[in-house]
Enzyme design. Structure first.
Site, PDB file in Angstrom:
ATOM      1  N   ARG A  88       0.820  -1.210   0.000  1.00 24.75           N
ATOM      2  CA  ARG A  88       0.000   0.000   0.000  1.00 24.75           C
ATOM      3  C   ARG A  88       0.855   1.261   0.000  1.00 24.75           C
ATOM      4  O   ARG A  88       0.320   2.357  -0.041  1.00 24.75           O
ATOM      5  CB  ARG A  88      -0.853   0.006   1.256  1.00 24.75           C
ATOM      6  CG  ARG A  88      -2.353  -0.214   0.977  1.00 24.75           C
ATOM      7  CD  ARG A  88      -3.014  -0.411   2.283  1.00 24.75           C
ATOM      8  NE  ARG A  88      -4.394  -0.164   2.384  1.00 24.75           N
ATOM      9  CZ  ARG A  88      -5.299  -1.114   2.590  1.00 24.75           C
ATOM     10  NH1 ARG A  88      -4.967  -2.377   2.573  1.00 24.75           N
ATOM     11  NH2 ARG A  88      -6.542  -0.782   2.812  1.00 24.75           N
ATOM     12  N   ARG A 127     -21.970  -1.484   3.131  1.00 24.12           N
ATOM     13  CA  ARG A 127     -21.379  -2.814   3.307  1.00 24.12           C
ATOM     14  C   ARG A 127     -21.557  -3.325   4.738  1.00 24.12           C
ATOM     15  O   ARG A 127     -21.445  -2.568   5.699  1.00 24.12           O
ATOM     16  CB  ARG A 127     -19.885  -2.745   2.970  1.00 24.12           C
ATOM     17  CG  ARG A 127     -19.163  -4.082   3.176  1.00 24.12           C
ATOM     18  CD  ARG A 127     -17.830  -4.100   2.514  1.00 24.12           C
ATOM     19  NE  ARG A 127     -16.792  -3.403   3.256  1.00 24.12           N
ATOM     20  CZ  ARG A 127     -15.515  -3.392   2.909  1.00 24.12           C
ATOM     21  NH1 ARG A 127     -15.130  -4.029   1.815  1.00 24.12           N
ATOM     22  NH2 ARG A 127     -14.616  -2.739   3.618  1.00 24.12           N
TER      23      ARG A 127
HETATM   24  P1  AMP Z   1      -8.535  -3.336   4.320  1.00 20.51           P
HETATM   25  O1  AMP Z   1      -9.434  -4.403   4.848  1.00 20.51           O
HETATM   26  O2  AMP Z   1      -7.562  -3.851   3.307  1.00 20.51           O
HETATM   27  O3  AMP Z   1      -9.264  -2.120   3.847  1.00 20.51           O
HETATM   28  O4  AMP Z   1      -7.613  -2.854   5.563  1.00 20.51           O
HETATM   29  C1  AMP Z   1      -8.191  -2.311   6.728  1.00 20.51           C
HETATM   30  C2  AMP Z   1      -7.162  -1.432   7.441  1.00 20.51           C
HETATM   31  O5  AMP Z   1      -6.015  -2.221   7.797  1.00 20.51           O
HETATM   32  C3  AMP Z   1      -6.613  -0.271   6.623  1.00 20.51           C
HETATM   33  O6  AMP Z   1      -7.446   0.869   6.637  1.00 20.51           O
HETATM   34  C4  AMP Z   1      -5.271  -0.029   7.318  1.00 20.51           C
HETATM   35  O7  AMP Z   1      -5.457   0.652   8.550  1.00 20.51           O
HETATM   36  C5  AMP Z   1      -4.817  -1.452   7.658  1.00 20.51           C
HETATM   37  N1  AMP Z   1      -4.005  -2.040   6.572  1.00 20.51           N
HETATM   38  C6  AMP Z   1      -4.324  -3.098   5.772  1.00 20.51           C
HETATM   39  N2  AMP Z   1      -3.343  -3.375   4.904  1.00 20.51           N
HETATM   40  C7  AMP Z   1      -2.359  -2.464   5.149  1.00 20.51           C
HETATM   41  C8  AMP Z   1      -1.095  -2.201   4.569  1.00 20.51           C
HETATM   42  N3  AMP Z   1      -0.618  -2.930   3.548  1.00 20.51           N
HETATM   43  N4  AMP Z   1      -0.355  -1.172   5.079  1.00 20.51           N
HETATM   44  C9  AMP Z   1      -0.801  -0.424   6.105  1.00 20.51           C
HETATM   45  N5  AMP Z   1      -2.004  -0.613   6.691  1.00 20.51           N
HETATM   46  C10 AMP Z   1      -2.778  -1.619   6.221  1.00 20.51           C
END
Ligand code: AMP
Length: 214
Positions: A88, A127
């Site tokens: 990310r 969602r």
């Molecule tokens: P997601 O379900 O992928 O939207 O992830 C939920 C939350 O987890 C994000 O808003 C970030 O706070 C954290 N997160 C997930 N993947 C990453 C990543 N690769 N780098 C940093 N934070 C992450």
């Protein structure tokens, strides 16, 4: 096959990954899911990550890179994997390249699911997810048969804290500032593939994978 699924929050990465898994036996590695599991079981990582996640900010690169180094070393990732929510940041992408170099493998494609911000906001505020099995529902397009009860496992269906509108707006601005530069990163390396995130659940990523094989 080793692929990265990219795109803003709510682009449909999780849904597309579920469809890919039915066809290709590769590990689906979602950093968001791993982090949420760590928060749920109150591991050190979960405790450190929670405040960033609640605010819709990124968890620091160091924590994420260590977590992924360990996850990609698992046996099930040998045959291939689909990364969902990682990398990310450019620092994470560089760390991933180093790690894969050491493993003697490479990414086949970074698939970008493209979708406008306003559609993301509408999708994510509607969602809902099952707190037990993770099944995804949507109060507009695909609600549960019984209110707040999972169709799959009868678990409780909830709205994620980070799916509230103010948090979504923050996650989108984090995406544009931190993650969008990765589009360039993978384009320069000839790995980028663009897929529309609008035609949800129509096999967009699957057809892209088919074309990669040819
Ligand atoms: P997601 O379900 O992928 O939207 O992830 C939920 C939350 O987890 C994000 O808003 C970030 O706070 C954290 N997160 C997930 N993947 C990453 C990543 N690769 N780098 C940093 N934070 C992450």
């Amino acid at each position: 096959m080793r692929i990265i699924l990219m795109g803003p929050p709510g682009a449909g990465k999780g849904t597309q990954a579920e469809m890919v898994k039915k066809v290709y036996p590769i590990a689906h590695i979602s950093t968001g899911d791993i982090l949420r599991e760590n928060v749920k079981t109150s591991t050190d990582l979960g405790v450190s990550a929670k405040r960033y996640m609640d605010a819709g900010s990124l968890v620091p690169d160091g924590l994420i890179i260590d977590m992924m180094e360990s996850r990609l070393g698992n046996e099930d990732a040998r045959a291939g994997f689909m990364l969902d929510g990682f990398p990310r940041t450019v620092a994470q992408a560089e760390a991933l390249d180093e790690l894969l170099d050491k493993m003697g493998v490479h990414i086949d494609a970074a698939i970008l699911l493209e979708v406008d911000d306003e559609i993301v906001v509408e999708r994510l505020t509607s969602r809902r997810v099952c707190s037990a099995c993770g099944a995804i529902f949507n109060v507009i397009a695909h609600n549960t048969k019984v209110e707040n009860v999972c169709d799959e496992c009868s678990g409780t269906v909830i709205q994620r804290d980070d799916d509230k509108e103010s948090v979504i707006r923050n996650r989108l601005s984090v995406y544009h500032n931190e993650t969008a530069p990765l589009v360039d990163y993978y384009e320069k390396r000839g790995k980028l593939r663009r897929v529309s995130g609008i035609r949800s659940a129509d096999g967009g990523v699957l057809s892209c994978l088919e074309s990669l094989k040819n």
